[in-house]
Scaffold this motif. Structure first.
Motif: not given
Length: 239
Positions: A231-236
């Motif tokens: 989820e954090y990767l997708i936000k980045k």
């Protein structure tokens, strides 16, 4: 479909400097081509080097044990005489493998000689007398996913890979602040922070793992870090 992002889970077993540089350069090339990587190759490289990462933590005012790196077995003997109880570790390593606790100067001399004979420096850390456990805090982005005690009553090593059991710990404000500060100092997107409690109740960061395993953490907390990392990767990527 072009690759937009990836999670680096490990740099793998390293047998030579050339092998390390090849893997690092490959990841840097991906990053330069526009692929979002977490953790970044630069931060992974720093975290993989135990001594360099501790230097950066100390510069950021994160408490760490007394630590040095030398290439003289007589200096290792002197350190054991001064610190009484030390841990000699691989500069690059994981899972507690290769770490040796020593309180006898003569044994320390022999261990140091063996390490130096294969052209490796000797990483020496003053042992922190912990209460048969340490603490692993898992961080993703600016969030604390959770923390656990890693308990081992039969060995000084508290890695889960060395047989430790995990127990849920509700982190206090100091633990949360210390963990987030450590991750920020090394510019990591996610990490497992290993913390020990000293006799006086203070905390010291032993290591920040940029490619943490989470089997024991998941078994204790039932929190799967993979979901939050993705989820954090997708936000980045979407920024």
């Amino acid at each position: 479909m072009d690759l937009e992002g990836a999670v680096i889970r490990n740099l793998g077993f390293i047998s030579s400097t050339e092998q390390l540089m090849k893997r690092f350069d490959t990841l840097k090339a991906l990053e330069s081509s526009g692929v979002t990587l977490i953790n970044s190759p630069d931060s992974m490289f720093i975290a993989r080097d135990k001594f360099n990462s501790l230097l950066k933590l100390k510069m950021a005012k994160v408490p760490v044990p007394d630590t040095t790196i030398v290439e003289d077995p007589f200096e290792v003997m002197r350190l054991v005489n001064e610190w009484k109880d030390v841990v000699i570790k691989p500069v690059i390593g994981s899972l507690g493998l290769g770490s040796v606790r020593v309180s006898d100067p003569d044994i320390a001399f022999r261990v140091a000689k063996a390490i130096l004979s294969v052209n490796q420096p000797v990483y020496v850390q003053k042992y922190v007398d912990k209460p048969e456990r340490d603490i692993r805090v898992f961080v993703v982005g600016n969030s604390i996913l959770g923390s656990v005690y890693r308990i081992n009553k039969s060995s000084w090593k508290t890695n889960v890979a060395q047989g430790s059991l995990t127990q849920v710990l509700l982190p206090n404000h100091e633990l949360e602040e210390l963990s987030l500060k450590a991750v920020k100092a090394l510019k990591l997107d996610y990490a497992g922070i290993d913390i020990v409690e000293d006799k006086d109740g203070s905390y010291k960061v032993i290591e920040v793992n940029a490619a943490p395993l989470w089997k024991g953490f998941y078994e204790a907390t039932h929190i799967n870090p993979a979901k939050y990392i993705i989820e954090y990767l997708i936000k980045k990527i979407r920024k």
